[in-house]
Design a protein around this motif. Sequence first.
Motif, PDB file in Angstrom:
ATOM      1  N   ALA A  89      -9.847  14.665   2.115  1.00  0.00           N
ATOM      2  CA  ALA A  89     -10.051  13.217   2.152  1.00  0.00           C
ATOM      3  C   ALA A  89      -9.445  12.551   0.921  1.00  0.00           C
ATOM      4  CB  ALA A  89     -11.544  12.908   2.250  1.00  0.00           C
ATOM      5  N   ARG A  90      -9.572  13.195  -0.227  1.00  0.00           N
ATOM      6  CA  ARG A  90      -8.998  12.625  -1.446  1.00  0.00           C
ATOM      7  C   ARG A  90      -7.476  12.568  -1.377  1.00  0.00           C
ATOM      8  NH1 ARG A  90      -7.019  15.469  -5.382  1.00  0.00           N
ATOM      9  NH2 ARG A  90      -8.129  17.340  -4.662  1.00  0.00           N
ATOM     10  N   VAL A  91      -6.855  13.595  -0.832  1.00  0.00           N
ATOM     11  CA  VAL A  91      -5.396  13.646  -0.778  1.00  0.00           C
ATOM     12  C   VAL A  91      -4.844  12.706   0.286  1.00  0.00           C
ATOM     13  CG1 VAL A  91      -3.432  15.148  -0.258  1.00  0.00           C
ATOM     14  CG2 VAL A  91      -5.281  15.977  -1.709  1.00  0.00           C
ATOM     15  N   THR A  92      -5.513  12.607   1.429  1.00  0.00           N
ATOM     16  CA  THR A  92      -4.995  11.786   2.525  1.00  0.00           C
ATOM     17  C   THR A  92      -5.372  10.317   2.408  1.00  0.00           C
ATOM     18  OG1 THR A  92      -6.948  12.280   3.874  1.00  0.00           O
ATOM     19  CG2 THR A  92      -5.031  13.742   4.106  1.00  0.00           C
ATOM     20  N   GLY A  93      -6.438  10.003   1.661  1.00  0.00           N
ATOM     21  CA  GLY A  93      -6.878   8.620   1.554  1.00  0.00           C
ATOM     22  C   GLY A  93      -7.843   8.197   2.639  1.00  0.00           C
ATOM     23  N   TYR A  94      -8.177   9.084   3.576  1.00  0.00           N
ATOM     24  CA  TYR A  94      -9.145   8.759   4.613  1.00  0.00           C
ATOM     25  C   TYR A  94     -10.566   8.985   4.084  1.00  0.00           C
ATOM     26  CZ  TYR A  94      -5.116   9.025   7.757  1.00  0.00           C
ATOM     27  OH  TYR A  94      -3.906   8.832   8.359  1.00  0.00           O
ATOM     28  N   SER A  95     -11.514   8.372   4.760  1.00  0.00           N
ATOM     29  CA  SER A  95     -12.914   8.598   4.398  1.00  0.00           C
ATOM     30  C   SER A  95     -13.343   9.988   4.865  1.00  0.00           C
ATOM     31  CB  SER A  95     -13.799   7.534   5.049  1.00  0.00           C
ATOM     32  OG  SER A  95     -13.748   7.651   6.468  1.00  0.00           O
ATOM     33  N   LEU A  96     -14.489  10.435   4.353  1.00  0.00           N
ATOM     34  CA  LEU A  96     -14.984  11.748   4.768  1.00  0.00           C
ATOM     35  C   LEU A  96     -15.252  11.774   6.271  1.00  0.00           C
ATOM     36  CD1 LEU A  96     -17.466  12.548   1.847  1.00  0.00           C
ATOM     37  CD2 LEU A  96     -15.233  13.594   2.277  1.00  0.00           C
ATOM     38  N   ARG A  97     -15.783  10.676   6.788  1.00  0.00           N
ATOM     39  CA  ARG A  97     -16.082  10.627   8.214  1.00  0.00           C
ATOM     40  C   ARG A  97     -14.804  10.720   9.045  1.00  0.00           C
ATOM     41  NH1 ARG A  97     -19.175   5.563  11.237  1.00  0.00           N
ATOM     42  NH2 ARG A  97     -19.042   6.418  13.377  1.00  0.00           N
ATOM     43  N   THR A  98     -13.772   9.983   8.639  1.00  0.00           N
ATOM     44  CA  THR A  98     -12.515  10.023   9.387  1.00  0.00           C
ATOM     45  C   THR A  98     -11.859  11.393   9.281  1.00  0.00           C
ATOM     46  OG1 THR A  98     -12.178   7.665   8.992  1.00  0.00           O
ATOM     47  CG2 THR A  98     -10.249   8.951   9.620  1.00  0.00           C
ATOM     48  N   THR A  99     -11.916  11.987   8.106  1.00  0.00           N
ATOM     49  CA  THR A  99     -11.315  13.312   7.932  1.00  0.00           C
ATOM     50  C   THR A  99     -12.014  14.339   8.814  1.00  0.00           C
ATOM     51  OG1 THR A  99     -10.732  12.757   5.650  1.00  0.00           O
ATOM     52  CG2 THR A  99     -10.734  15.080   6.248  1.00  0.00           C
ATOM     53  N   ARG A 100     -13.349  14.279   8.867  1.00  0.00           N
ATOM     54  CA  ARG A 100     -14.076  15.225   9.735  1.00  0.00           C
ATOM     55  C   ARG A 100     -13.718  14.990  11.206  1.00  0.00           C
ATOM     56  NH1 ARG A 100     -18.490  13.965   6.076  1.00  0.00           N
ATOM     57  NH2 ARG A 100     -18.920  15.777   4.731  1.00  0.00           N
ATOM     58  N   ARG A 101     -13.545  13.728  11.584  1.00  0.00           N
ATOM     59  CA  ARG A 101     -13.177  13.450  12.975  1.00  0.00           C
ATOM     60  C   ARG A 101     -11.801  14.033  13.298  1.00  0.00           C
ATOM     61  NH1 ARG A 101     -10.511   9.174  15.238  1.00  0.00           N
ATOM     62  NH2 ARG A 101     -10.597   7.996  13.282  1.00  0.00           N
ATOM     63  N   HIS A 102     -10.860  13.901  12.372  1.00  0.00           N
ATOM     64  CA  HIS A 102      -9.537  14.496  12.585  1.00  0.00           C
ATOM     65  C   HIS A 102      -9.635  16.013  12.722  1.00  0.00           C
ATOM     66  CE1 HIS A 102      -7.420  10.849  10.498  1.00  0.00           C
ATOM     67  NE2 HIS A 102      -7.912  10.546  11.686  1.00  0.00           N
ATOM     68  N   LEU A 103     -10.438  16.627  11.874  1.00  0.00           N
ATOM     69  CA  LEU A 103     -10.576  18.082  11.930  1.00  0.00           C
ATOM     70  C   LEU A 103     -11.231  18.522  13.235  1.00  0.00           C
ATOM     71  CD1 LEU A 103     -11.671  18.736   8.232  1.00  0.00           C
ATOM     72  CD2 LEU A 103      -9.470  19.311   9.269  1.00  0.00           C
ATOM     73  N   GLU A 104     -12.181  17.751  13.723  1.00  0.00           N
ATOM     74  CA  GLU A 104     -12.816  18.100  14.996  1.00  0.00           C
ATOM     75  C   GLU A 104     -11.819  17.978  16.150  1.00  0.00           C
ATOM     76  OE1 GLU A 104     -15.594  19.484  15.555  1.00  0.00           O
ATOM     77  OE2 GLU A 104     -16.362  19.400  13.504  1.00  0.00           O
ATOM     78  N   ILE A 105     -10.936  16.984  16.077  1.00  0.00           N
ATOM     79  CA  ILE A 105      -9.895  16.865  17.106  1.00  0.00           C
ATOM     80  C   ILE A 105      -8.986  18.087  17.079  1.00  0.00           C
ATOM     81  CG2 ILE A 105      -7.855  15.545  17.794  1.00  0.00           C
ATOM     82  CD1 ILE A 105      -9.284  13.028  16.866  1.00  0.00           C
ATOM     83  N   LEU A 106      -8.605  18.504  15.879  1.00  0.00           N
ATOM     84  CA  LEU A 106      -7.763  19.693  15.763  1.00  0.00           C
ATOM     85  C   LEU A 106      -8.486  20.934  16.269  1.00  0.00           C
ATOM     86  CD1 LEU A 106      -6.181  19.029  12.237  1.00  0.00           C
ATOM     87  CD2 LEU A 106      -5.040  18.838  14.451  1.00  0.00           C
ATOM     88  N   ARG A 107      -9.790  21.028  15.989  1.00  0.00           N
ATOM     89  CA  ARG A 107     -10.537  22.187  16.467  1.00  0.00           C
ATOM     90  C   ARG A 107     -10.691  22.155  17.982  1.00  0.00           C
ATOM     91  NH1 ARG A 107     -16.148  24.059  13.799  1.00  0.00           N
ATOM     92  NH2 ARG A 107     -16.777  21.905  14.273  1.00  0.00           N
ATOM     93  N   ALA A 108     -10.860  20.967  18.553  1.00  0.00           N
ATOM     94  CA  ALA A 108     -10.989  20.873  20.004  1.00  0.00           C
ATOM     95  C   ALA A 108      -9.740  21.373  20.711  1.00  0.00           C
ATOM     96  CB  ALA A 108     -11.286  19.430  20.404  1.00  0.00           C
ATOM     97  N   HIS A 109      -8.601  21.254  20.058  1.00  0.00           N
ATOM     98  CA  HIS A 109      -7.347  21.734  20.651  1.00  0.00           C
ATOM     99  C   HIS A 109      -6.925  23.082  20.065  1.00  0.00           C
ATOM    100  CE1 HIS A 109      -6.459  18.085  22.937  1.00  0.00           C
ATOM    101  NE2 HIS A 109      -6.939  17.404  21.912  1.00  0.00           N
ATOM    102  N   ARG A 110      -7.846  23.748  19.384  1.00  0.00           N
ATOM    103  CA  ARG A 110      -7.650  25.097  18.850  1.00  0.00           C
ATOM    104  C   ARG A 110      -6.527  25.162  17.814  1.00  0.00           C
ATOM    105  NH1 ARG A 110      -7.972  28.488  24.587  1.00  0.00           N
ATOM    106  NH2 ARG A 110     -10.021  27.696  25.233  1.00  0.00           N
ATOM    107  N   LEU A 111      -6.355  24.063  17.092  1.00  0.00           N
ATOM    108  CA  LEU A 111      -5.383  24.045  16.002  1.00  0.00           C
ATOM    109  C   LEU A 111      -6.037  24.238  14.644  1.00  0.00           C
ATOM    110  CD1 LEU A 111      -3.088  21.099  17.162  1.00  0.00           C
ATOM    111  CD2 LEU A 111      -2.557  23.543  17.211  1.00  0.00           C
ATOM    112  N   ALA A 112      -7.358  24.185  14.579  1.00  0.00           N
ATOM    113  CA  ALA A 112      -8.092  24.385  13.330  1.00  0.00           C
ATOM    114  C   ALA A 112      -9.423  25.044  13.654  1.00  0.00           C
ATOM    115  CB  ALA A 112      -8.309  23.059  12.606  1.00  0.00           C
ATOM    116  N   ARG A 113      -9.987  25.688  12.654  1.00  0.00           N
ATOM    117  CA  ARG A 113     -11.278  26.353  12.818  1.00  0.00           C
ATOM    118  C   ARG A 113     -11.975  26.397  11.465  1.00  0.00           C
ATOM    119  NH1 ARG A 113     -11.160  31.528  10.747  1.00  0.00           N
ATOM    120  NH2 ARG A 113      -9.066  32.334  10.264  1.00  0.00           N
TER     121      ARG A 113
END
Length: 677
Positions: free
Chosen positions: A542-566
């Motif tokens: 979140a610090r590097v991208t400039g997004y909030s913690l909530r937005t960063t977690r949402r992005h990570l959940e999207i990536l996990r839903a498509h099996r791109l992150a875990r």
Amino acid sequence: MSPQTGGKADAGEQSAAFYAALRALAPRGRARLDVRTDAGDAWAHTYAATAKLGEDPPAGPYAWYLTNTRREFAFIVFDLDRGRGDVERDADELMSVLEAADIRYLVCVSGPARGLHLWVPVEPVAAAVVRALARAAARRLPTLDISPLTNTRTGCVRPPGAPHRAGGISVPVHQWVPITPEATAAALAERNPAEAIERLAVLLDADDPGPEQIEAEAVRTIETTPAGPRLAGRRHPVDVAELLATTPGPGAGHAHLARILVRLALARWSAPEATRLLEDHLQAPGLVHLRCQGGARSRHRGPGERVALIARQWERAVAYAATLRPLAAPVDGPPGEAEQSAPADEWDVRLAAVVPLVAGVREAIAAEPGRWSTPAGPADRRALEYVLELALQTAREEIELDCRRLALATGMGRSTAARALERLILDGWLELAARGEGQRAHRYRVLPQSHGEVAASPVTNEVSGSVAQGGTQGNPPLAAELQRLRAARARHCSELLARRTLVSHDVFAHPHRARGPAGLGRHVAGTAAVLDTGLYKVQDMARVTGYSLRTTRRHLEILRAHRLARTSERPEPGAWRRTRTRLHTVAVRIGAAGTRERRHRSYAIEREAYTWWLAELGWMRTTGKRRRPPEPDQSRLVLAGLPRWGNRDRYPRDHHGRADHRAARLGVATQRLSATA
């Protein structure tokens, strides 16, 4: 493939047929040969061996030198590497430029990876001219590998028919249909004149190396003619007026005459031409040794004596001129730095200015993460980083770039790319150096973002004296500093390319189906790029991208839903990791695959229609023009070699007589479909 299209059942027989047809065209009659690895199970791709071209073809991959024995280019080969980006887009643009310059060329599909080689046979061209062309073309063609065109000694390219290390051969094509070895030999044997290369240099806006630089880099060989020895090459004017007007000191008349003859020899003059010049200016003060024999009994020389003297001295002057080489650039600084200085050319000096500039801009990008987390921020960052990438590739602060090229390289639409460039100009990241005209795109200048008076070194974070004081007009960098600059340039290029490859993938296309194929979006791409660097804490990302913690977690959940992150328990519980799932697999599953390919086809049609319209404008502005339609029983003559728009009918018009651009694009698309059917 049929014999008419150049095909044979066996690739070895096909390669041998091309070798037999083309062997006589090799510039030096020699080739560089690839060698096997130590294990012997694959080709090393080093081309460490050389051999004379005999009756039988080499056993494996081989490459022709592009220069002759005088280090003048006999072939200009544009090597488009698929690993660098969109080869088809660059090939379309390059072919349109070559056709506009009325240059004959041959396209070869180099191997299984389907990279492209565009061969341009030319009358011998100076290395400095080709190097300027290569660097100018690289500013517009990201996939172009200029190393064969900038290395006169060992630069080489696999010729048509040469085997590829991964299998197959380099296949020459005409309108993407393979051609025979005989047709290939005919295409390469017909040389383009020097005037065509000059037209190409104008279209590419290449630097003019000047006669002094061309002469300084020329490899001088002596050729024997009926008129006596002379340096091989084209004769050009030379100024010896100052030497003729200078009176030599006592006993220096012989050496002064030698200087005049060497100057004439370097200009590729012959002995009779030099004799006529000296006889015409026999009374000049600088020719006292030619007029009179020195010593205690000075006397005038007769005509026969003068001719014999010139003949003797001419042979020595030509032999000496052939050994001369350009001197290294002088070093300004303490004596101890002389051994550390390398002969610097224009490229090194430009590199010393561009690398710190790019480093400063990248530091400013990292220092303002909030700027890139806005709705338009990801598009702006992609555009800016691609401009920086081009600046590093060309070692120039100014880059010529159009919105379609930027869009295809970064995975955006053309309108999004155009707006991103406008915002970067308004925010002071870029400056519009020159507006585009015709087929020339806008030229943008990268602006420094450091707050101090000079930029910091990208390697040591200290100000380099050679860089700060020199710039593009000052002292060349020292050898040690030059090595650091080259290493920093390679690191920046690698990091920028890796990030662009990830964020521009089809899987991160626009997420709204109403605006195109469904993708995960460019904001998710920014988080994925940071995750790919090794960061695993949500707070750090979140610090590097400039997004909030909530937005960063949402992005990570999207990536996990498509099996791109875990999530992982290492190095600590809750750490995020990239998975091994391929981006293309996800793009196919969500329906986003092929987005860039569709854009490429659409933009190619738009470019071709625009070229057609410019040709129509040129015809409309021509005085005394006449366009007569063919008779009912007469078909229109199609001239081979003309640009594709040159063989079309007039530009479409609507019922009001105005240009119908939509109909023009439809006509271009129809013609492209019929050509590939």
